[in-house]
Write a protein that holds these residues in place. Structure first.
Motif, PDB file in Angstrom:
ATOM      1  N   GLY A  39       0.818  -1.058  -0.375  1.00  0.00           N
ATOM      2  CA  GLY A  39       0.101  -0.107   0.290  1.00  0.00           C
ATOM      3  C   GLY A  39       0.828   1.291  -0.227  1.00  0.00           C
ATOM      4  N   ASP A  40       1.858   1.042   0.191  1.00  0.00           N
ATOM      5  CA  ASP A  40       3.069   2.240   0.067  1.00  0.00           C
ATOM      6  C   ASP A  40       2.866   3.181  -1.044  1.00  0.00           C
ATOM      7  OD1 ASP A  40       3.813   1.662   2.903  1.00  0.00           O
ATOM      8  OD2 ASP A  40       5.554   1.271   2.562  1.00  0.00           O
ATOM      9  N   LEU A  41       3.150   4.262  -1.203  1.00  0.00           N
ATOM     10  CA  LEU A  41       2.820   5.433  -2.379  1.00  0.00           C
ATOM     11  C   LEU A  41       4.207   6.022  -2.203  1.00  0.00           C
ATOM     12  CD1 LEU A  41       1.574   6.236  -4.711  1.00  0.00           C
ATOM     13  CD2 LEU A  41       0.707   8.102  -2.954  1.00  0.00           C
ATOM     14  N   HIS A  42       4.906   5.587  -3.648  1.00  0.00           N
ATOM     15  CA  HIS A  42       6.444   5.646  -3.837  1.00  0.00           C
ATOM     16  C   HIS A  42       6.254   6.632  -5.383  1.00  0.00           C
ATOM     17  CE1 HIS A  42       8.089   3.208  -0.602  1.00  0.00           C
ATOM     18  NE2 HIS A  42       7.087   2.678  -1.234  1.00  0.00           N
ATOM     19  N   ARG A  43       7.542   7.664  -5.793  1.00  0.00           N
ATOM     20  CA  ARG A  43       8.272   7.626  -7.237  1.00  0.00           C
ATOM     21  C   ARG A  43       9.136   6.768  -7.038  1.00  0.00           C
ATOM     22  NH1 ARG A  43       6.653  12.765  -4.229  1.00  0.00           N
ATOM     23  NH2 ARG A  43       9.321  13.007  -4.744  1.00  0.00           N
ATOM     24  N   GLY A  44       9.386   6.321  -7.796  1.00  0.00           N
ATOM     25  CA  GLY A  44       9.865   5.413  -8.211  1.00  0.00           C
ATOM     26  C   GLY A  44      11.031   5.697  -9.910  1.00  0.00           C
ATOM     27  N   ALA A  83      13.445   6.828 -16.120  1.00  0.00           N
ATOM     28  CA  ALA A  83      12.071   7.155 -15.772  1.00  0.00           C
ATOM     29  C   ALA A  83      10.982   7.109 -14.064  1.00  0.00           C
ATOM     30  CB  ALA A  83      11.303   7.046 -16.462  1.00  0.00           C
ATOM     31  N   ILE A  84      10.557   8.981 -13.745  1.00  0.00           N
ATOM     32  CA  ILE A  84      10.529   9.024 -12.206  1.00  0.00           C
ATOM     33  C   ILE A  84       8.969   8.487 -12.772  1.00  0.00           C
ATOM     34  CG2 ILE A  84       9.318  10.190 -10.316  1.00  0.00           C
ATOM     35  CD1 ILE A  84      12.214   9.621 -10.611  1.00  0.00           C
ATOM     36  N   LEU A  85       8.327   7.266 -11.793  1.00  0.00           N
ATOM     37  CA  LEU A  85       6.874   6.972 -12.396  1.00  0.00           C
ATOM     38  C   LEU A  85       5.991   7.131 -10.848  1.00  0.00           C
ATOM     39  CD1 LEU A  85       7.261   4.131 -14.340  1.00  0.00           C
ATOM     40  CD2 LEU A  85       7.485   6.470 -15.296  1.00  0.00           C
ATOM     41  N   PRO A  86       4.722   7.065 -10.569  1.00  0.00           N
ATOM     42  CA  PRO A  86       4.803   6.947  -9.358  1.00  0.00           C
ATOM     43  C   PRO A  86       3.896   6.031  -9.287  1.00  0.00           C
ATOM     44  CG  PRO A  86       2.897   8.448 -10.935  1.00  0.00           C
ATOM     45  CD  PRO A  86       4.088   8.135 -11.819  1.00  0.00           C
ATOM     46  N   VAL A  87       4.093   4.774  -8.332  1.00  0.00           N
ATOM     47  CA  VAL A  87       3.258   3.108  -8.579  1.00  0.00           C
ATOM     48  C   VAL A  87       3.415   2.981  -6.341  1.00  0.00           C
ATOM     49  CG1 VAL A  87       5.513   2.696  -9.807  1.00  0.00           C
ATOM     50  CG2 VAL A  87       6.139   2.895  -7.792  1.00  0.00           C
ATOM     51  N   ARG A  88       2.095   1.739  -6.639  1.00  0.00           N
ATOM     52  CA  ARG A  88       2.260   1.707  -4.992  1.00  0.00           C
ATOM     53  C   ARG A  88       2.262   0.862  -5.049  1.00  0.00           C
ATOM     54  NH1 ARG A  88      -2.678  -0.064  -5.391  1.00  0.00           N
ATOM     55  NH2 ARG A  88      -3.182   1.453  -6.588  1.00  0.00           N
ATOM     56  N   VAL A  89       2.718  -0.707  -3.322  1.00  0.00           N
ATOM     57  CA  VAL A  89       3.278  -2.040  -3.551  1.00  0.00           C
ATOM     58  C   VAL A  89       2.191  -2.581  -3.450  1.00  0.00           C
ATOM     59  CG1 VAL A  89       4.029  -3.167  -2.096  1.00  0.00           C
ATOM     60  CG2 VAL A  89       5.289  -0.332  -2.438  1.00  0.00           C
ATOM     61  N   THR A  90       1.797  -3.527  -3.901  1.00  0.00           N
ATOM     62  CA  THR A  90       1.134  -4.441  -4.239  1.00  0.00           C
ATOM     63  C   THR A  90       0.441  -6.022  -3.496  1.00  0.00           C
ATOM     64  OG1 THR A  90       1.171  -4.944  -6.454  1.00  0.00           O
ATOM     65  CG2 THR A  90      -0.135  -3.404  -6.402  1.00  0.00           C
ATOM     66  N   ARG A 122       4.389   7.869   1.118  1.00  0.00           N
ATOM     67  CA  ARG A 122       3.133   7.990   2.538  1.00  0.00           C
ATOM     68  C   ARG A 122       3.014   6.401   2.112  1.00  0.00           C
ATOM     69  NH1 ARG A 122      -2.393   9.912  -0.295  1.00  0.00           N
ATOM     70  NH2 ARG A 122      -3.379   8.198  -1.766  1.00  0.00           N
ATOM     71  N   ARG A 123       2.415   6.112   3.483  1.00  0.00           N
ATOM     72  CA  ARG A 123       2.479   4.240   4.526  1.00  0.00           C
ATOM     73  C   ARG A 123       1.549   4.456   3.864  1.00  0.00           C
ATOM     74  NH1 ARG A 123       7.160   1.409   4.197  1.00  0.00           N
ATOM     75  NH2 ARG A 123       8.871   2.579   5.623  1.00  0.00           N
ATOM     76  N   GLY A 124       1.193   2.724   3.274  1.00  0.00           N
ATOM     77  CA  GLY A 124       0.344   2.262   2.951  1.00  0.00           C
ATOM     78  C   GLY A 124      -0.616   1.305   4.656  1.00  0.00           C
ATOM     79  N   LEU A 129      -5.640  -0.740  10.753  1.00  0.00           N
ATOM     80  CA  LEU A 129      -6.443   0.046   9.731  1.00  0.00           C
ATOM     81  C   LEU A 129      -7.047  -1.033   8.436  1.00  0.00           C
ATOM     82  CD1 LEU A 129      -4.111   3.404   9.170  1.00  0.00           C
ATOM     83  CD2 LEU A 129      -6.697   2.740  10.694  1.00  0.00           C
ATOM     84  N   ARG A 130      -6.969  -1.405   8.024  1.00  0.00           N
ATOM     85  CA  ARG A 130      -7.510  -2.703   7.245  1.00  0.00           C
ATOM     86  C   ARG A 130      -8.335  -3.779   7.989  1.00  0.00           C
ATOM     87  NH1 ARG A 130      -1.664  -4.540   6.675  1.00  0.00           N
ATOM     88  NH2 ARG A 130      -2.492  -6.334   7.149  1.00  0.00           N
ATOM     89  N   PHE A 131      -8.646  -4.007   9.153  1.00  0.00           N
ATOM     90  CA  PHE A 131      -8.694  -4.835   9.561  1.00  0.00           C
ATOM     91  C   PHE A 131     -10.659  -4.188  10.062  1.00  0.00           C
ATOM     92  CE2 PHE A 131      -6.235  -8.166  11.763  1.00  0.00           C
ATOM     93  CZ  PHE A 131      -6.005  -8.854   9.840  1.00  0.00           C
ATOM     94  N   ALA A 132      -9.961  -2.352   9.927  1.00  0.00           N
ATOM     95  CA  ALA A 132     -10.998  -2.029  10.698  1.00  0.00           C
ATOM     96  C   ALA A 132     -11.734  -1.515   9.222  1.00  0.00           C
ATOM     97  CB  ALA A 132     -10.859  -0.687  11.350  1.00  0.00           C
TER      98      ALA A 132
END
Length: 377
Positions: A39-44, A83-90, A122-124, A129-132
């Motif tokens: 769920g972490d959001l990065h610029r990679g 290249a710099i890309l916005p990505v999220r960890v799945t 930002r962190r996922g 929070l997931r269970f809630a």
């Protein structure tokens, strides 16, 4: 259906339990200093195009290397070296492989990740929070004031209750302890044996005294209970990948009759495992997606020195709360103490809660799992 979410916080660790009608439904153990990154959001930054693997490798904001499959890149022309890309960890890292990422982001995510340079944006969400989110009507009970404040900021003050006496009762403590071991007792006798290995997880039904001699009906009833509990253990332990289930003492034809109850039990799992059928050896073949690391990877199988050390810190914190001002020491194997010292914030959290530091006393004669709490005076 009544849900309750219970969160037990101890130095270096957070344990999360979702109870459904009073029974443990989902479980997680986290070390907040070492988040799994999902769920972490990065610029990679793209560091290599891997055409044989149909994807690309990216340097992420936390220093790890993520893999972006071509299917998760909405504009493949943008995936170029440098290249710099916005990505999220799945999917979390696994066995030396880095995390899986996607560039298919919602517009708010894309806006949040705008900018240049590699960064962790930002962190996922963590397990609490997931269970809630999965159980929106669940009351949240937590035993730590700082954790309660954090959760109230996200979930609302009326949903989160602080219980300094403890979020876990003895029964829940025993269930979490059992999740660290391979054996699961079955009602009426018998047991499950859960054995993760590198390529798969094997679950074996041991009838023991649970099946009468020559009583086919007793054997069938045992296996009906076993497949329901196997599905529950798969969910609680967050087992992933290939899973083989071997039931006890039935012919191949009679095993087929267990497919429907097994499929029904698996349907309670939010990850919706696939029941692929019976192998030629009569084993039920199940496939479950990997997102977060399985429980045995977090705590170790058998439990790691860090797991033993954090359990000892938990006991020490309880003793410190029961007798404020009493100086305490942890006597343990050097490898256990080294693991605790290496976990950022664990000993500092103990000091903050107890009001004084915990003395560490290495004892090479003690194997991991034989830690003791003693007076430091």
């Amino acid at each position: 259906m009544t849900d309750s979410l219970r969160i037990a916080v101890s130095p270096g660790e957070r344990r999360v339990a979702l109870l459904r009608d009073g029974r443990l439904h989902l479980a997680a153990i986290e070390r907040p200093a070492r988040p799994d990154g999902v769920g972490d959001l990065h610029r990679g930054r793209v560091t290599a195009i891997a055409r044989p693997m149909s994807g690309a490798f990216l340097l992420l904001g936390d220093g790890s290397t993520g893999f972006l499959p071509d299917s998760e890149a909405p504009d493949r022309r943008a995936v170029q070296d440098g290249a710099i890309l916005p990505v999220r960890v799945t999917r979390a890292a696994q066995g030396g492989k880095g995390p899986r990422v996607t560039a298919r982001l919602a517009e708010p995510e894309r806006a949040a990740a705008a900018g240049g340079g590699v960064a962790l944006v930002r962190r996922g969400p963590d397990a609490a929070l997931r269970f809630a989110a999965a159980a929106r009507a669940a009351m949240v009970v937590v035993d730590d004031a700082a954790e309660a404040a954090r959760l109230r900021a996200s979930l609302g003050a009326d949903r989160v209750r602080l219980d300094r006496a403890g979020a876990f009762d003895d029964a829940l403590e025993a269930e979490f302890e059992a999740l660290a071991g391979p054996e699961v007792p079955l009602p009426g006798g018998g047991r499950l044996l859960v054995q993760p290995v590198a390529a798969l997880t094997a679950i074996d039904v041991d009838a023991g005294s649970g099946a009468g001699q020559g009583d086919a009906g007793a054997t069938l009833r045992l296996n009906e209970a076993a497949v329901a509990e196997a599905a529950r253990q798969i969910r609680l332990r967050n087992l992933a990948g290939a899973i083989l289930l071997d039931v006890a003492g039935l012919t191949a034809k009679r095993r087929e009759a267990l497919a429907a109850p097994l499929a029904a039990a698996l349907a309670a799992d939010p990850l919706r495992p696939e029941l692929l059928g019976l192998t030629r050896l009569g084993l039920f073949e199940i496939r479950r997606s990997r997102v977060h690391p399985p429980l045995h990877e977090v705590i170790g199988a058998p439990p790691s020195p860090l797991t033993h050390g954090l359990a000892a810190l938990r006991r020490a914190a309880r003793e410190a709360a029961a007798m404020p001002g009493r100086p305490l020491a942890l006597r343990a194997a050097p490898v256990v103490l080294a693991a605790v010292e290496a976990l950022d914030g664990a000993l500092e959290a103990f000091r903050a809660g107890a009001g004084r530091a915990l003395s560490l006393r290495p004892d090479p004669a003690l194997p991991p799992g034989r830690e003791s709490i003693e007076d430091a005076a």
